[in-house]
Motif scaffolding. Structure first.
Motif, short mmCIF file in Angstrom:
data_model
loop_
_atom_site.label_atom_id
_atom_site.label_comp_id
_atom_site.label_asym_id
_atom_site.label_seq_id
_atom_site.Cartn_x
_atom_site.Cartn_y
_atom_site.Cartn_z
N GLY A 421 0.82 -1.22 0.00
CA GLY A 421 0.00 0.00 0.00
C GLY A 421 0.85 1.25 0.00
O GLY A 421 0.57 2.21 -0.75
N VAL A 422 1.89 1.28 0.83
CA VAL A 422 2.76 2.46 0.92
C VAL A 422 3.50 2.68 -0.40
O VAL A 422 3.60 3.81 -0.90
CB VAL A 422 3.76 2.31 2.09
N VAL A 423 4.04 1.60 -0.98
CA VAL A 423 4.77 1.72 -2.24
C VAL A 423 3.85 2.19 -3.37
O VAL A 423 4.22 3.07 -4.16
CB VAL A 423 5.43 0.37 -2.62
N LEU A 424 2.63 1.64 -3.43
CA LEU A 424 1.69 2.04 -4.47
C LEU A 424 1.39 3.53 -4.39
O LEU A 424 1.44 4.25 -5.41
CB LEU A 424 0.40 1.23 -4.35
N LEU A 425 1.07 4.02 -3.19
CA LEU A 425 0.75 5.44 -3.05
C LEU A 425 1.98 6.31 -3.29
O LEU A 425 1.87 7.42 -3.83
CB LEU A 425 0.18 5.71 -1.65
N GLY A 426 3.15 5.80 -2.91
CA GLY A 426 4.37 6.55 -3.16
C GLY A 426 4.65 6.72 -4.65
O GLY A 426 5.04 7.81 -5.10
N VAL A 427 4.42 5.67 -5.43
CA VAL A 427 4.62 5.75 -6.88
C VAL A 427 3.61 6.72 -7.50
O VAL A 427 3.96 7.54 -8.36
CB VAL A 427 4.48 4.35 -7.52
N LEU A 428 2.35 6.65 -7.05
CA LEU A 428 1.34 7.56 -7.57
C LEU A 428 1.64 9.01 -7.24
O LEU A 428 1.22 9.93 -7.96
CB LEU A 428 -0.04 7.18 -7.00
N ALA A 429 2.39 9.23 -6.15
CA ALA A 429 2.69 10.60 -5.72
C ALA A 429 3.83 11.24 -6.53
O ALA A 429 4.01 12.46 -6.48
CB ALA A 429 3.05 10.62 -4.23
N THR A 611 -2.88 11.83 -4.26
CA THR A 611 -3.91 12.62 -4.95
C THR A 611 -3.29 13.75 -5.76
O THR A 611 -3.67 14.00 -6.91
CB THR A 611 -4.91 13.20 -3.93
N PHE A 612 -2.33 14.45 -5.16
CA PHE A 612 -1.62 15.49 -5.89
C PHE A 612 -0.95 14.91 -7.14
O PHE A 612 -1.00 15.51 -8.22
CB PHE A 612 -0.56 16.15 -5.01
N GLY A 613 -0.31 13.74 -6.97
CA GLY A 613 0.36 13.12 -8.10
C GLY A 613 -0.59 12.79 -9.23
O GLY A 613 -0.32 13.09 -10.40
N ALA A 614 -1.75 12.20 -8.88
CA ALA A 614 -2.73 11.84 -9.90
C ALA A 614 -3.31 13.08 -10.57
O ALA A 614 -3.52 13.11 -11.79
CB ALA A 614 -3.85 11.01 -9.28
N VAL A 718 -10.67 10.19 -2.02
CA VAL A 718 -11.52 9.30 -1.24
C VAL A 718 -11.20 7.85 -1.56
O VAL A 718 -11.14 6.99 -0.67
CB VAL A 718 -13.01 9.61 -1.49
N PHE A 719 -10.98 7.56 -2.85
CA PHE A 719 -10.64 6.18 -3.23
C PHE A 719 -9.34 5.74 -2.56
O PHE A 719 -9.27 4.67 -1.95
CB PHE A 719 -10.51 6.07 -4.75
N PHE A 720 -8.29 6.57 -2.69
CA PHE A 720 -7.00 6.21 -2.10
C PHE A 720 -7.12 6.05 -0.59
O PHE A 720 -6.59 5.10 -0.01
CB PHE A 720 -5.95 7.29 -2.41
N ASP A 721 -7.81 7.01 0.04
CA ASP A 721 -7.84 7.01 1.50
C ASP A 721 -8.72 5.90 2.06
O ASP A 721 -8.34 5.22 3.00
CB ASP A 721 -8.31 8.36 2.02
N ALA A 722 -9.90 5.73 1.48
CA ALA A 722 -10.83 4.74 2.03
C ALA A 722 -10.38 3.32 1.75
O ALA A 722 -10.36 2.47 2.65
CB ALA A 722 -12.23 4.98 1.46
N PHE A 723 -10.00 3.04 0.51
CA PHE A 723 -9.77 1.65 0.11
C PHE A 723 -8.31 1.20 0.24
O PHE A 723 -8.06 -0.01 0.32
CB PHE A 723 -10.25 1.43 -1.32
N ILE A 724 -7.37 2.13 0.26
CA ILE A 724 -5.97 1.73 0.40
C ILE A 724 -5.46 2.04 1.81
O ILE A 724 -4.90 1.17 2.48
CB ILE A 724 -5.08 2.42 -0.66
N VAL A 725 -5.68 3.29 2.26
CA VAL A 725 -5.15 3.67 3.57
C VAL A 725 -5.98 3.07 4.70
O VAL A 725 -5.47 2.34 5.56
CB VAL A 725 -5.09 5.21 3.71
N ARG A 726 -7.30 3.37 4.72
CA ARG A 726 -8.12 2.95 5.88
C ARG A 726 -8.44 1.46 5.88
O ARG A 726 -8.65 0.89 6.95
CB ARG A 726 -9.43 3.76 5.91
N MET A 727 -8.47 0.82 4.71
CA MET A 727 -8.87 -0.59 4.68
C MET A 727 -7.71 -1.55 4.44
O MET A 727 -7.91 -2.77 4.47
CB MET A 727 -9.95 -0.81 3.61
N VAL A 728 -6.53 -1.01 4.17
CA VAL A 728 -5.36 -1.89 4.01
C VAL A 728 -4.26 -1.47 4.97
O VAL A 728 -3.84 -2.25 5.83
CB VAL A 728 -4.85 -1.87 2.55
N ILE A 729 -3.78 -0.24 4.82
CA ILE A 729 -2.62 0.19 5.60
C ILE A 729 -2.92 0.27 7.09
O ILE A 729 -2.16 -0.26 7.92
CB ILE A 729 -2.10 1.54 5.06
#
Length: 780
Positions: A421-429, A611-614, A718-729
């Motif tokens: 989860g952390v790597v995925l969001l880091g790449v997107l950023a 989110t900024f990255g996307a 909301v997608f990143f935060d709800a489904f990756i951060v709050r439900m995985v990380i």
């Protein structure tokens, strides 16, 4: 808190007539107020304290008749000759004259501009709308004469004339600026139609005629389609969640009442303060999403409580006491994040924050008061209208299923999903490293619009700098030399910069101690080179002040917009510190832990960076082809996005993790609490997230660039935060931390008030009450 909310929920359910009447009266009262007290919205703004604004204020003081470049009402007609021709050919000159004759007949054209050049007196010549070919000829003679008087070489005088001329050097492009009376809020469709009709006269004669300016550009206000699409998708998600058409409609009913009151309240506020035309739209976008979600959580908990009791008023009280506590604190985090926009120091941005915070406040109040009354109104029919083929009924969302299987696997091997989860969001950023900010302008407009095409014609005919000249205001009141010498020193200094095409004095005030110096840059208004030039010119002031005692500042639209962008960028860190700091304290009260708020905050930073990255990738770099005209991100979008996303991120943290906290407090081990809490809340949180994503994503279809980009950014956030951060990380981190996740120093535990969000005191109180009742029954 849970006990007080329990009483409110129970009261509202039992006294539905009183509560429903109260909210109906509020809705009617606000409607009457909106109809009688409202005023116009405005898109003008200022940024107090910035160098460009201070210079603009000085110019307004020394030159009272000077226009504010950010708020002046005007239109610029740009003419281009057919291929192989020039504008000074008789037929083309006649076509321009015909256009200007039609322009003079427009009602709101400023009176001096209505005078026909053929009949104008010498005193009136300065304000007339002159054919750019004739204006160029007159200007050249005028500048030659002025140059001779000032001792300027002829080539310098001609260069000054070229920098001011409305006709390009090859005589193929020319423009006329038309001043209008009134403010930008006075522009209507009739006026824009008249402006466009005048341009059509020149087009019919074979010229290319494009029009730009505040008087000509239509304000792209949303038409309500996005809200309807969002509500429609939300209705489908709610129906799938509850398996009941009636239950699906309850959150929608209360949400519509909430945004109705919120939008009417904002409309009333326009009568007392200046609000941007975008303020109501952004407030409704956020208010609609949270209103549906807050009601969804309480209705879901109400259905769950019906398992424990057949007393529906009791179930409503318990639902508001438990889920309602989470709603209150989630709402508070959003309100804090939005109201804290005040620290940025931009009035129109603060107004946006307050308006959106008001709609969120109304959403919270309605969820804990009006919703129980509506549940009482429907009674046993609250979950009627079952949808065939869907599981329905109380408690079905708590049965073991996909959520429990998923979280069970996650807590067994938490390190792998955490790292992934952390790597995925880091790449997107990563694309966020190239973030560029700018205010919406003709330079960033859609290439298909007339205003952008007018901008491009000026760029091609005169050079990029003509679209964004700088105005230097030189103050010689404290100068060590006479004013003309001081002004000359400033002009000479400005001319030394390689990025300056021309610098010349355009006017001196009546007292003779202040001059306006027009600077034409080599680069365009949105180019980094222009802002670098502004910085270099400002850096030179101290040298000139020491040598000649003259001071100066830079203003003009380019400088003002650049200062806005820079101020917003500089405000990001202080704003984050205020918002995160206050919310961290609030989350410590909710979870009675240090590590849970810390991980929640770090998770937010990951989701907002992704989110900024996307957003940069799609809207600035043009990935995916979603945007036909990639441009720098709107300056105030990132800071507004941070406020909103932080609040929404904490929503899901509160709703999901309070159930984990509830299980832990009631005796479950740390990992068991994660599994049980996730199993209870995952389905409803997923539904809430899908609803928010749908509501926000619907605004991507709007034409306004700010609304479009904000809708996209909020949806992916909301997608990143709800489904990756709050439900995985977050579950993975809490599984790794174990009991340490809920650690709180004893001294801090004594200081922090126990707000009882998970309803532990309420549960104990209700259990004691039931035990007492049973004991009395046995004695009888």
């Amino acid at each position: 808190m849970a006990t007080y909310l329990y009483r409110i929920g129970k009261f509202a359910y039992r006294r539905k007539g009183t509560v429903l009447s109260f909210w109906l009266a509020i809705l009617v009262l606000f409607g009457v107020g909106a109809a009688t007290l409202s005023g116009p919205t405005t898109d003008s703004f200022s940024l107090p304290g910035t160098p460009a604004q201070k210079t603009q204020d000085l110019m307004a003081e020394r030159f009272p008749s000077a226009e504010d470049p950010m708020n002046q009402l005007s239109a610029r007609y740009v003419f281009a000759a057919p291929d192989g021709q020039t504008l000074d050919e008789p037929a083309n000159m006649q076509a321009i004259d015909d256009v200007l004759a039609a322009v003079r007949d427009i009602d709101r054209v400023a009176p001096p501009a209505k005078v026909d050049p053929a009949t104008a007196t010498p005193e009136e010549q300065a304000g007339v709308l002159a054919n750019p070919v004739l204006a160029d000829a007159g200007l050249v003679e005028q500048m030659k004469a002025a140059g001779t008087e000032q001792g300027l070489p002829e080539d310098a005088a001609l260069a000054n004339a070229a920098a001011l001329s409305p006709l390009s050097s090859d005589r193929t492009v020319g423009f006329v600026t038309v001043p209008f009376t009134g403010e930008m809020s006075d522009v209507d469709d009739t006026m824009r139609d008249q402006i466009a009709a005048a341009a059509d006269i020149g087009r019919d004669a074979g010229l290319t005629v494009e029009v730009s300016g505040t008087a000509a550009s239509a304000v792209e206000l949303p038409g309500g389609t996005a809200e309807l699409v969002g509500i429609g998708i939300a209705a489908i998600v709610l129906a799938l969640t509850f398996g009941s058409l009636v239950a699906a409609g309850l959150p929608l009913i209360t949400a519509l009442v909430g945004i109705g009151i919120g939008s009417l309240g904002i409309t009333i506020a326009t009568g007392f303060t200046d609000l941007s035309s975008m303020t109501p739209t952004l407030a409704i976008m956020i208010g609609l999403a949270v209103a549906i979600d807050y009601s969804l959580f309480i209705v879901s908990r109400f259905r769950h409580e019906l398992i424990a009791t057949s007393d529906r008023a009791e179930a409503a009280g318990r639902a508001v006491g438990t889920a309602g506590s989470a709603v209150v604190f989630a709402g508070l985090t959003v309100i804090i994040a939005l109201a804290a926009l005040q620290v940025v120091g931009i009035p129109f941005l603060s107004a946006m924050g307050y308006a959106a915070a008001f709609t969120v406040f109304m959403a919270v109040l309605i969820a804990i008061t009006l919703l129980p009354a509506v549940l009482s109104l429907f009674g046993e029919k609250a979950f009627a209208g079952r949808i065939p083929g869907l599981k329905a009924g109380a408690g079905k969302d708590d049965e073991p299923g996909t959520a429990l299987k998923f979280v069970g696997a996650l807590v067994r091997r938490p390190l792998i999903p955490l790292v992934a989860g952390v790597v995925l969001l880091g790449v997107l950023a990563l694309p966020a490293t190239g973030l560029r900010l700018a205010l919406p302008s003709e330079a960033t407009g859609d290439p298909a619009t007339s205003s952008r095409q007018a901008y491009d014609l000026i760029d091609e005919g005169f050079g990029p700098g003509r679209n964004g000249p700088l105005v230097v205001v030189a103050d010689a009141r404290e100068a060590d030399v006479d004013a003309p010498a001081a002004f000359g020193a400033v002009v000479a200094s400005l001319s030394e910069h390689d990025e300056v095409v021309n610098a010349q004095i355009v006017t001196v005030n009546e007292a003779g101690d202040t001059a306006q110096i027009l600077v034409t840059p080599r680069s365009g208004p949105s180019d980094e080179a222009t802002m670098d030039l502004v910085s270099s010119i400002r850096d030179d002031e101290s040298r000139l002040q020491d040598e000649f005692g003259v001071s100066y500042g830079i203003t003009g639209q380019t400088a003002l917009e650049g200062d806005v962008s820079e101020s917003l960028q500089n405000a990001l860190v202080p704003y984050l510190a205020v918002v995160v700091g206050l919310a961290f304290i609030l989350l410590m009260l909710v979870f009675r832990s240090i590590l849970v708020p810390l991980t929640a905050t770090l998770g937010f930073l990951l989701s907002v960076l992704a989110t900024f990255g996307a957003t940069v990738a799609v809207f600035q770099d043009g990935w995916g082809g979603l945007i036909a005209n990639p441009q720098p991100i709107v300056s105030f979008m990132p800071i507004f996005l941070i406020g909103v996303v932080f609040g929404l991120a904490m929503d899901y943290q509160v709703f999901l993790v309070t159930r984990m906290r509830e299980e832990f407090v009631h005796g479950a081990s740390a990992k068991e609490a994660v599994v049980a809490g996730f199993g209870h809340g995952a389905r409803v949180v997923s539904a809430a997230a899908v609803i928010m994503i749908s509501v926000f994503a619907a605004f991507i279809a709007e034409p306004n660039s700010l609304i479009k980009s904000m809708g996209f950014a909020l949806a992916v956030a909301v997608f990143f935060d709800a489904f990756i951060v709050r439900m995985v990380i977050i579950p993975a981190v809490m599984a790794l931390l174990g009991d340490k996740a809920w650690w709180l120093p004893k001294w801090l535990d004594k200081i922090l008030p126990n707000v009882d969000v998970e309803g532990e005191k309420l549960t104990r109180r209700l259990a004691d009450g039931e035990a007492k009742t049973e004991a009395e029954t046995v004695r009888v």
